[in-house]
Design an enzyme around this catalytic site. Structure first.
Site, PDB file in Angstrom:
ATOM      1  N   ASN A 131       0.832  -1.215   0.000  1.00 15.91           N
ATOM      2  CA  ASN A 131       0.000   0.000   0.000  1.00 15.91           C
ATOM      3  C   ASN A 131       0.869   1.268   0.000  1.00 15.91           C
ATOM      4  OD1 ASN A 131       1.039   0.085   2.577  1.00 15.91           O
ATOM      5  ND2 ASN A 131      -0.912  -0.087   3.646  1.00 15.91           N
ATOM      6  N   GLU A 138       1.424   4.343   7.335  1.00 15.31           N
ATOM      7  CA  GLU A 138       0.381   3.837   6.450  1.00 15.31           C
ATOM      8  C   GLU A 138      -0.245   4.995   5.668  1.00 15.31           C
ATOM      9  OE1 GLU A 138       0.371   0.773   6.130  1.00 15.31           O
ATOM     10  OE2 GLU A 138       0.129  -0.390   7.963  1.00 15.31           O
TER      11      GLU A 138
END
Ligand code: PGA
Length: 248
Positions: A131, A138
């Site tokens: 990702n 993140e």
């Protein structure tokens, strides 16, 4: 941003190990930022084989799981000793790995101060998540954050479940250098191998700079080298224009 495309994982590992060993040969007191995960394992093997001296080198690792003891077989502390530190002459007191127990945000603040006290990281090694996370930052992470506690996404938990007995055993949070911390490194190398990483690599190199794609901030860093194999380069539109070290 310099992009080096090589044939496969082994070539990527060799190329990365050469950059790290050149740095240590140039300055035996280098401060090196280190990463964990499957990607840098080959680079560590290459570095061990080079038999260079790490006795004056200092290392700072990117991240650690929260809530497991450092001696846990799957802690990043254990990973680093098994994959590198047990095989080189680094001094234990020159090894720094974020502490995932106790007051995590206090640990994070102290970690950033410690990096500053060492005049910053000379060369930072990075992997990248599917990702596009860098360290455990993140998607959506602030580009200015320091080292702190972070929640792992479902995608990261799934990717890391391969090491644990079951997905439920993967810690849900980690302590991670922030992107603000990472961007202060004087030089950065990012490694990626395999088709699983091809879209993360494409977005990091060719996409807009956005907090939705943590890796994309590297476009703003003055000295980044991205070392990827042919599979990780597959989605790059600019591929044909990039120096490819993969030709026979
Ligand atoms: P991997 O992880 O090297 O195990 O693919 C990289 C990362 O999550 O940053």
């Amino acid at each position: 941003m310099k992009v080096i495309i090589v044939k496969n994982y082994d070539e990527m590992s060799k190329e990365a190990a050469k950059i790290v060993s050149d740095q240590i040969e140039k300055n035996s007191k280098s401060v090196i930022g280190l990463a964990t995960g499957g990607t840098p394992e080959g680079m560590y093997k290459e570095l061990i084989n080079k038999r260079l001296s790490w006795k004056d080198v200092t290392t700072f690792n990117l991240d650690e799981y929260v809530g497991i003891p450092k001696e846990h077989p799957l802690s990043y502390y254990t990973y680093m000793y098994e994959n590198l530190f047990n095989h080189i002459d680094i001094k234990h007191e020159n090894v720094f790995i974020p502490n995932g127990n106790g007051d995590i945000n206090k640990n994070g603040k102290e970690y950033d101060e410690l990096i500053q006290k060492h005049n910053g990281v000379d060369l930072q090694v990075l992997g990248i998540g599917e990702n596009a996370h860098i360290a455990f930052n993140e998607p959506g992470s602030s580009f200015t954050a320091g080292t702190r506690e972070v929640e792992l996404t479902e995608s990261t938990i799934n990717a890391n479940a391969r090491y644990f007995a079951s997905k439920d055993e993967v810690p849900k949070t980690a302590i991670s250098m922030g992107i603000g911390t990472l961007m202060k490194a004087k030089k950065i190398i990012l490694l990626a191998s395999g088709t699983k990483k091809m879209f993360a690599i494409k977005d990091t190199i060719e996409g807009p700079i956005t907090e939705k794609v943590p890796g994309s901030i590297l476009q703003k860093h003055p000295d980044v080298t991205i070392i990827i194999d042919e599979d990780a380069a597959k989605a790059l539109e600019s591929r044909m224009h990039l120096a490819c070290a993969c030709e026979e």
